[in-house]
Write an enzyme that holds these catalytic residues in place. Structure first.
Site, mmCIF file in Angstrom:
data_model
loop_
_atom_site.group_PDB
_atom_site.id
_atom_site.type_symbol
_atom_site.label_atom_id
_atom_site.label_comp_id
_atom_site.label_asym_id
_atom_site.label_seq_id
_atom_site.Cartn_x
_atom_site.Cartn_y
_atom_site.Cartn_z
ATOM 1 N N GLU A 1 -10.547 -0.189 -1.484
ATOM 2 C CA GLU A 1 -10.489 1.035 -0.690
ATOM 3 C C GLU A 1 -11.302 2.182 -1.304
ATOM 4 O OE1 GLU A 1 -7.055 2.662 1.045
ATOM 5 O OE2 GLU A 1 -5.979 0.757 1.212
ATOM 6 N N ARG A 2 -12.028 2.876 -0.445
ATOM 7 C CA ARG A 2 -12.712 4.119 -0.841
ATOM 8 C C ARG A 2 -11.684 5.068 -1.467
ATOM 9 N NH1 ARG A 2 -15.029 8.097 3.846
ATOM 10 N NH2 ARG A 2 -12.884 7.798 4.551
ATOM 11 N N HIS B 1 -15.759 1.319 7.356
ATOM 12 C CA HIS B 1 -15.450 -0.001 6.776
ATOM 13 C C HIS B 1 -16.691 -0.893 6.765
ATOM 14 C CE1 HIS B 1 -11.040 0.280 6.421
ATOM 15 N NE2 HIS B 1 -11.161 1.165 7.399
ATOM 16 N N ASN C 1 -12.190 5.814 9.934
ATOM 17 C CA ASN C 1 -12.733 5.826 8.576
ATOM 18 C C ASN C 1 -13.699 4.643 8.452
ATOM 19 O OD1 ASN C 1 -10.738 3.864 8.743
ATOM 20 N ND2 ASN C 1 -9.907 4.223 6.719
ATOM 21 N N GLN D 1 -2.098 6.646 -1.485
ATOM 22 C CA GLN D 1 -2.410 7.803 -0.640
ATOM 23 C C GLN D 1 -1.216 8.756 -0.565
ATOM 24 O OE1 GLN D 1 -3.440 4.639 0.939
ATOM 25 N NE2 GLN D 1 -5.561 5.028 0.317
ATOM 26 N N CYS E 1 -5.378 6.218 8.293
ATOM 27 C CA CYS E 1 -4.708 5.284 7.383
ATOM 28 C C CYS E 1 -3.708 4.478 8.211
ATOM 29 C CB CYS E 1 -3.993 6.056 6.269
ATOM 30 S SG CYS E 1 -3.095 4.989 5.116
ATOM 31 N N CYS F 1 -4.469 -2.887 3.459
ATOM 32 C CA CYS F 1 -5.207 -1.768 4.075
ATOM 33 C C CYS F 1 -5.152 -1.975 5.585
ATOM 34 C CB CYS F 1 -6.656 -1.766 3.576
ATOM 35 S SG CYS F 1 -7.664 -0.440 4.298
ATOM 36 N N GLY F 2 -4.459 -1.086 6.278
ATOM 37 C CA GLY F 2 -4.251 -1.269 7.715
ATOM 38 C C GLY F 2 -5.540 -1.108 8.512
ATOM 39 N N THR F 3 -6.283 -0.034 8.250
ATOM 40 C CA THR F 3 -7.553 0.149 8.967
ATOM 41 C C THR F 3 -8.537 -0.946 8.574
ATOM 42 O OG1 THR F 3 -8.232 1.718 7.230
ATOM 43 C CG2 THR F 3 -7.379 2.648 9.312
ATOM 44 N N GLY F 4 -8.411 -1.428 7.309
ATOM 45 C CA GLY F 4 -9.282 -2.524 6.864
ATOM 46 C C GLY F 4 -8.990 -3.808 7.618
ATOM 47 N N ASN G 1 -6.582 10.304 -0.370
ATOM 48 C CA ASN G 1 -6.661 9.180 -1.307
ATOM 49 C C ASN G 1 -6.201 9.601 -2.702
ATOM 50 O OD1 ASN G 1 -7.680 7.057 0.329
ATOM 51 N ND2 ASN G 1 -9.737 7.950 0.212
ATOM 52 N N ASN H 1 0.905 -1.172 0.000
ATOM 53 C CA ASN H 1 0.000 0.000 0.000
ATOM 54 C C ASN H 1 0.927 1.200 0.000
ATOM 55 O OD1 ASN H 1 -2.279 1.302 2.540
ATOM 56 N ND2 ASN H 1 -2.214 1.785 0.376
HETATM 57 N N1 LIG Z 1 -8.956 4.534 1.573
HETATM 58 C C1 LIG Z 1 -9.095 4.822 3.014
HETATM 59 C C2 LIG Z 1 -7.880 5.607 3.536
HETATM 60 C C3 LIG Z 1 -6.593 4.787 3.508
HETATM 61 C C4 LIG Z 1 -6.702 3.561 4.364
HETATM 62 C C5 LIG Z 1 -5.663 2.475 4.121
HETATM 63 N N2 LIG Z 1 -4.682 2.736 3.114
HETATM 64 C C6 LIG Z 1 -5.036 2.008 5.434
HETATM 65 O O1 LIG Z 1 -3.886 1.532 5.425
HETATM 66 O O2 LIG Z 1 -5.746 2.086 6.473
HETATM 67 C C7 LIG Z 1 -10.387 5.649 3.220
HETATM 68 O O3 LIG Z 1 -10.841 6.269 2.259
HETATM 69 O O4 LIG Z 1 -10.900 5.662 4.350
#
Ligand SMILES: N[C@H](CCC[C@H](N)C(=O)O)C(=O)O
Length: 274
Positions: free
Chosen positions: A209-210, A160, A158, A45, A74, A218-221, A65, A12
């Site tokens: 990802e949005r 999910h 963010n 990003q 993120c 995706c870490g938050t994912g 983004n 990422n």
């Molecule tokens: N696309 C995500 C932001 C980046 C999250 C992702 N790259 C991570 O590592 O958490 C959003 O629109 O909320």
């Protein structure tokens, strides 16, 4: 002239700009042009490192983004942020406190390789996600294009939406991701995760990802998917989430923040005139 670093967290990838010693302003069109993988720098990003707004934190960091939209959090970016401020000599600490658009996170540089991030508390209240629902549920039913999806919906700062699949390799990530990321129940859009449980402490995940599309990680994912699975006791409270670009270790239990540990990689430094 913009001086930047190119970095990635499990593939990422990020353009990281030191806006402590520089004073760069970019509008959303300029960010989207820089994100272009054929005509620009190319990234998922853009991370802007800024001086703190609050005396209790070390830095503020803004996240954009590839489509130019500014977002609240993120996870892979947070690890790269921590590595960046040490690499650039902006901090000599191993524990770094940083504010984002929505909250404060603590970053711990564990070793040359590993970075641990306290990602804060997951948010399940629909209005805070935001998500249109009468009340907070562990699992919701989403209808779109004559299809029905059972999913978990939560925020890590963010939004999910997580769907269980039997085989991650054949999951309809592009089609269903595009369908749900702008579903009318998500007032601000959502990141769409596709989760396959392998064992009590191991799962596989792909994320649409949005504002980007499918990314290598995706870490938050990973945090959101792990929390949803742990809430249903489908995963133990410490698990390895394996994404196409690599794995993250996620630890969580109810009433506690989500802890995420993984790598952060510096690729090259560059400069560009825009
Ligand atoms: N696309 C995500 C932001 C980046 C999250 C992702 N790259 C991570 O590592 O958490 C959003 O629109 O909320």
């Amino acid at each position: 002239m913009i001086h930047f670093s190119k970095m990635h967290g499990l593939g990422n990838d990020f353009m990281v700009i030191d806006n402590v010693t520089q004073n760069i302003f970019l509008n959303s069109e300029q960010i989207a042009a820089l994100a272009d993988r054929n005509r620009g720098v190319g990234f998922d990003q853009l991370l802007m490192v800024e001086p703190p707004y609050d005396p209790d934190v070390d830095f503020h960091y803004r996240i954009f983004n590839a489509d130019g939209s500014e977002v609240q959090q993120c996870g892979n970016g947070a690890r790269c942020f921590g590595r960046f401020v040490r690499h650039k000599g902006l901090s000599n600490k191993n524990q770094i406190r940083v504010s984002t658009k929505k909250g404060v996170i603590d970053i711990q540089l564990k070793s040359e390789e590993l970075v641990e991030v306290d990602m804060g508390m997951p948010e399940f209240e629909p209005q805070q996600i935001p998500f249109k629902a009468n009340k907070s549920e562990v699992t919701y039913i989403l209808r779109a294009a004559e299809q029905t999806f059972l999913c978990g919906v939560l925020s890590m700062g963010n939004p999910h939406c997580v769907i269980l699949v039997d085989d991650i390799a054949t999951a309809p990530v592009a089609e269903v991701g595009a369908l749900l990321t702008r579903h009318e129940r998500f007032a601000e859009g959502a990141n769409i995760g596709f989760l396959q449980i392998i064992s009590r402490d191991h799962a596989k995940l792909r994320v649409f990802e949005r504002g980007v599309g499918e990314t290598q990680a995706c870490g938050t994912g990973a945090c959101a998917a792990a929390v949803w699975a742990m809430r249903q006791d489908k995963l133990a409270n410490s698990a390895r989430i394996e994404l196409p670009g690599g794995s993250l270790d996620i630890t969580w239990q109810a009433g506690h923040p989500v802890m995420m540990t993984g790598t952060a990689t510096h690729v090259f430094d560059g400069q560009i005139v825009i």
